[in-house]
Design a protein around this motif. Structure first.
Motif, PDB file in Angstrom:
ATOM      1  N   ILE A 184      73.938  36.901  33.716  1.00 28.29           N
ATOM      2  CA  ILE A 184      72.939  36.230  34.576  1.00 28.29           C
ATOM      3  C   ILE A 184      72.709  37.101  35.803  1.00 28.29           C
ATOM      4  O   ILE A 184      73.648  37.396  36.432  1.00 28.29           O
ATOM      5  CB  ILE A 184      73.070  34.604  34.600  1.00 28.29           C
ATOM      6  CG1 ILE A 184      74.001  34.059  33.529  1.00 28.29           C
ATOM      7  CG2 ILE A 184      72.154  33.739  35.132  1.00 28.29           C
ATOM      8  CD1 ILE A 184      74.585  32.850  33.663  1.00 28.29           C
ATOM      9  N   ALA A 208      70.171  32.160  24.863  1.00 28.35           N
ATOM     10  CA  ALA A 208      70.928  32.359  26.350  1.00 28.35           C
ATOM     11  C   ALA A 208      70.209  31.452  27.306  1.00 28.35           C
ATOM     12  O   ALA A 208      70.989  31.101  28.463  1.00 28.35           O
ATOM     13  CB  ALA A 208      70.752  33.770  26.600  1.00 28.35           C
ATOM     14  N   ASP A 232      83.317  33.507  30.836  1.00 30.00           N
ATOM     15  CA  ASP A 232      82.282  33.327  29.820  1.00 30.00           C
ATOM     16  C   ASP A 232      80.993  33.725  30.345  1.00 30.00           C
ATOM     17  O   ASP A 232      80.205  34.053  29.533  1.00 30.00           O
ATOM     18  CB  ASP A 232      82.300  31.922  29.518  1.00 30.00           C
ATOM     19  CG  ASP A 232      83.630  31.330  29.188  1.00 30.00           C
ATOM     20  OD1 ASP A 232      84.173  31.478  27.863  1.00 30.00           O
ATOM     21  OD2 ASP A 232      84.113  30.432  29.711  1.00 30.00           O
ATOM     22  N   ALA A 233      80.830  33.773  31.454  1.00 26.72           N
ATOM     23  CA  ALA A 233      79.418  34.354  32.243  1.00 26.72           C
ATOM     24  C   ALA A 233      79.796  34.864  33.583  1.00 26.72           C
ATOM     25  O   ALA A 233      80.741  34.470  34.312  1.00 26.72           O
ATOM     26  CB  ALA A 233      78.517  33.017  32.193  1.00 26.72           C
ATOM     27  N   ILE A 292      83.198  31.003  35.260  1.00 30.17           N
ATOM     28  CA  ILE A 292      82.035  32.126  35.507  1.00 30.17           C
ATOM     29  C   ILE A 292      82.523  32.823  36.886  1.00 30.17           C
ATOM     30  O   ILE A 292      83.150  32.073  37.756  1.00 30.17           O
ATOM     31  CB  ILE A 292      80.899  30.850  36.057  1.00 30.17           C
ATOM     32  CG1 ILE A 292      80.498  30.264  34.697  1.00 30.17           C
ATOM     33  CG2 ILE A 292      79.678  31.752  36.478  1.00 30.17           C
ATOM     34  CD1 ILE A 292      80.048  29.056  34.883  1.00 30.17           C
ATOM     35  N   TYR A 300      71.491  28.194  27.185  1.00 28.60           N
ATOM     36  CA  TYR A 300      73.126  28.064  27.993  1.00 28.60           C
ATOM     37  C   TYR A 300      73.194  27.886  29.306  1.00 28.60           C
ATOM     38  O   TYR A 300      73.805  27.258  29.984  1.00 28.60           O
ATOM     39  CB  TYR A 300      73.761  29.528  27.428  1.00 28.60           C
ATOM     40  CG  TYR A 300      74.978  29.862  27.762  1.00 28.60           C
ATOM     41  CD1 TYR A 300      76.281  28.951  27.817  1.00 28.60           C
ATOM     42  CD2 TYR A 300      75.242  30.680  28.821  1.00 28.60           C
ATOM     43  CE1 TYR A 300      77.547  29.141  28.054  1.00 28.60           C
ATOM     44  CE2 TYR A 300      76.604  30.937  29.407  1.00 28.60           C
ATOM     45  CZ  TYR A 300      77.643  30.251  29.063  1.00 28.60           C
ATOM     46  OH  TYR A 300      78.825  30.498  29.628  1.00 28.60           O
ATOM     47  N   VAL A 301      72.360  28.779  30.079  1.00 30.47           N
ATOM     48  CA  VAL A 301      72.146  28.847  31.506  1.00 30.47           C
ATOM     49  C   VAL A 301      71.690  27.598  32.008  1.00 30.47           C
ATOM     50  O   VAL A 301      72.231  26.880  33.130  1.00 30.47           O
ATOM     51  CB  VAL A 301      71.234  30.133  31.925  1.00 30.47           C
ATOM     52  CG1 VAL A 301      71.064  29.973  33.451  1.00 30.47           C
ATOM     53  CG2 VAL A 301      71.918  31.406  31.602  1.00 30.47           C
ATOM     54  N   PRO A 352      81.062  38.746  28.304  1.00 31.50           N
ATOM     55  CA  PRO A 352      80.328  37.673  28.790  1.00 31.50           C
ATOM     56  C   PRO A 352      78.817  37.491  28.717  1.00 31.50           C
ATOM     57  O   PRO A 352      78.153  38.566  28.505  1.00 31.50           O
ATOM     58  CB  PRO A 352      80.912  37.675  30.239  1.00 31.50           C
ATOM     59  CG  PRO A 352      80.866  38.986  30.583  1.00 31.50           C
ATOM     60  CD  PRO A 352      81.269  39.705  29.388  1.00 31.50           C
ATOM     61  N   VAL A 353      78.230  36.342  29.012  1.00 33.10           N
ATOM     62  CA  VAL A 353      76.683  36.239  29.230  1.00 33.10           C
ATOM     63  C   VAL A 353      76.454  36.915  30.504  1.00 33.10           C
ATOM     64  O   VAL A 353      77.308  36.682  31.546  1.00 33.10           O
ATOM     65  CB  VAL A 353      76.399  34.899  29.016  1.00 33.10           C
ATOM     66  CG1 VAL A 353      74.943  34.734  29.309  1.00 33.10           C
ATOM     67  CG2 VAL A 353      76.448  34.414  27.786  1.00 33.10           C
ATOM     68  N   GLN A 361      83.145  25.938  31.617  1.00 34.14           N
ATOM     69  CA  GLN A 361      83.104  27.413  31.313  1.00 34.14           C
ATOM     70  C   GLN A 361      83.780  28.232  32.605  1.00 34.14           C
ATOM     71  O   GLN A 361      83.780  27.611  33.850  1.00 34.14           O
ATOM     72  CB  GLN A 361      81.748  27.950  31.419  1.00 34.14           C
ATOM     73  CG  GLN A 361      80.867  27.197  30.361  1.00 34.14           C
ATOM     74  CD  GLN A 361      81.412  28.133  28.828  1.00 34.14           C
ATOM     75  OE1 GLN A 361      80.710  29.174  28.349  1.00 34.14           O
ATOM     76  NE2 GLN A 361      82.217  27.466  28.133  1.00 34.14           N
ATOM     77  N   ARG A 385      78.822  42.897  26.791  1.00 32.24           N
ATOM     78  CA  ARG A 385      77.833  41.985  27.286  1.00 32.24           C
ATOM     79  C   ARG A 385      77.432  41.148  26.037  1.00 32.24           C
ATOM     80  O   ARG A 385      77.130  41.574  25.129  1.00 32.24           O
ATOM     81  CB  ARG A 385      77.054  42.477  28.151  1.00 32.24           C
ATOM     82  CG  ARG A 385      75.960  43.037  27.496  1.00 32.24           C
ATOM     83  CD  ARG A 385      74.664  43.296  28.442  1.00 32.24           C
ATOM     84  NE  ARG A 385      73.899  44.530  27.709  1.00 32.24           N
ATOM     85  CZ  ARG A 385      73.096  44.126  26.791  1.00 32.24           C
ATOM     86  NH1 ARG A 385      73.099  43.221  26.066  1.00 32.24           N
ATOM     87  NH2 ARG A 385      72.502  45.212  26.233  1.00 32.24           N
TER      88      ARG A 385
END
Length: 336
Positions: free
Chosen positions: A103, A162, A74-75, A5, A165-166, A100-101, A3, A130
């Motif tokens: 976090i 989610a 992606d994040a 990031i 995913y993290v 993106p996700v 990914q 998001r």
């Protein structure tokens, strides 16, 4: 799956998490607004102000340009101080071109609004910019994670996928992630334990021993739980990693800047002097004010938080504050 990031915030924790991600094979960028620091990361692969004894992976690329840092990611991992979270989220929302996700791995409550960090992010980043918002929190010190010490923390999101995913992004043989859907509990435990850590440090600075340390941690956890439940948290979260786990590590380690600040206060140093010499944000100071105001609003009793507030903001003598807590009216232990 590899990914892309972006880590927003090149402090000690942001740098350590960037290293975990890079070592897991991801394409990692890190963004900050100090050109000298960004140049150091790119040229020497160090971040000496925050982690003076460590090199970081050569694959991590640092940026001062936010648009370049977040392009096609992606994040996005937000690891900036609580007081800067809203402004950075606004900059991000005005710049991002995809979804993106989101976090975050910061710990605190916003001043005045008393909002949790995920609430700030949800307010400032529209759904068009998001996917889900997740929280990464638990008992962890950057100084230990970057040296591959065994660490276990929590990924929380109201969207369980989610959180998973993290979990997949970060988990490896020294960094273990558990999932949780109680975002309120995870964020509340993360923020409020910094208040108790100031108190635990002060207890040490005053010369008290393990009995006093156990007392403030245990009764501190009761306060955290009371306020968290009043905010809508699951009480079981507070006996987990982001509750008692984070409380233990923050109240017992010299790595904790909140503990160190409290220790210096207990030794007689003035707050202004402590903050000036710390060199990093002491989140527990501002969180104490926000938590005290929130507790009053929700009619939740938090005597330790109130005592620490009196020392930090009202100039009360720390010895007097400690004695006053001990002389409070007798109570049942399980009163909630």
């Amino acid at each position: 799956m590899k990914q892309k990031i972006a880590v927003l915030g090149p402090g000690s924790w942001g740098t350590a998490l960037a290293q975990v991600l890079a070592e897991n094979g991801h394409d990692v960028r890190i963004w900050g607004n100090l050109p000298a620091q960004i140049n150091e990361i790119n040229t020497y692969h160090t971040n000496r102000h925050y982690l003076p004894d460590n090199k970081i992976p050569d694959s991590i690329v640092a940026y001062t340009d936010l648009a370049e840092a977040i392009a096609d990611c992606d994040a996005i991992l937000f690891v900036v101080p609580t007081k800067a979270m809203r402004s950075v989220a606004q900059q991000f929302a005005a710049t991002v071109q995809n979804k993106p996700v989101i976090i975050h791995a910061s710990k605190g409550l916003e001043q005045d609004t008393h909002k949790r960090i995920s609430e700030v992010l949800l307010e400032e980043i529209p759904e068009t910019h998001r996917q889900a918002v997740a929280v990464l929190s638990g008992p962890s010190h950057a100084e230990e994670v970057i040296n591959h010490d065994i660490t276990t923390i929590t990924a929380a999101s109201t969207d369980l996928e989610a959180a998973r995913y993290v979990q997949d992004l970060f988990m490896n043989d020294y960094f273990r992630i558990y999932t949780n859907t109680d975002v309120i509990g995870v964020e509340t435990g993360a923020a409020l334990k910094n208040i108790i850590a100031i108190g635990a440090g002060a207890i040490h600075g005053l010369g008290f021993g393990d009995d006093a340390k156990a007392a403030i941690m245990t009764r501190g956890l009761a306060e955290i739980s009371r306020l968290g439940v009043a905010m809508g948290a699951n009480p079981l979260t507070f006996i987990g990693l982001s509750g008692v786990g984070d409380l233990i590590v923050t109240c017992t380690s010299v790595h904790s800047r909140n503990w160190r600040a409290g220790n210096l206060l207990g030794k007689g140093h003035k707050l202004e002097e402590v903050l000036e010499n710390m060199g990093m944000i002491v989140e527990g100071v501002s969180t104490t004010k926000a938590a005290r105001e929130l507790a009053q609003k929700l009619h939740v009793e938090m005597p330790i938080t109130q005592a620490i507030y009196d020392v930090l903001y009202e100039g009360k003598d720390i010895n007097v504050a400690a004695k006053e807590i001990m002389l409070r009216d007798a109570r049942e232990e399980n009163e909630f």
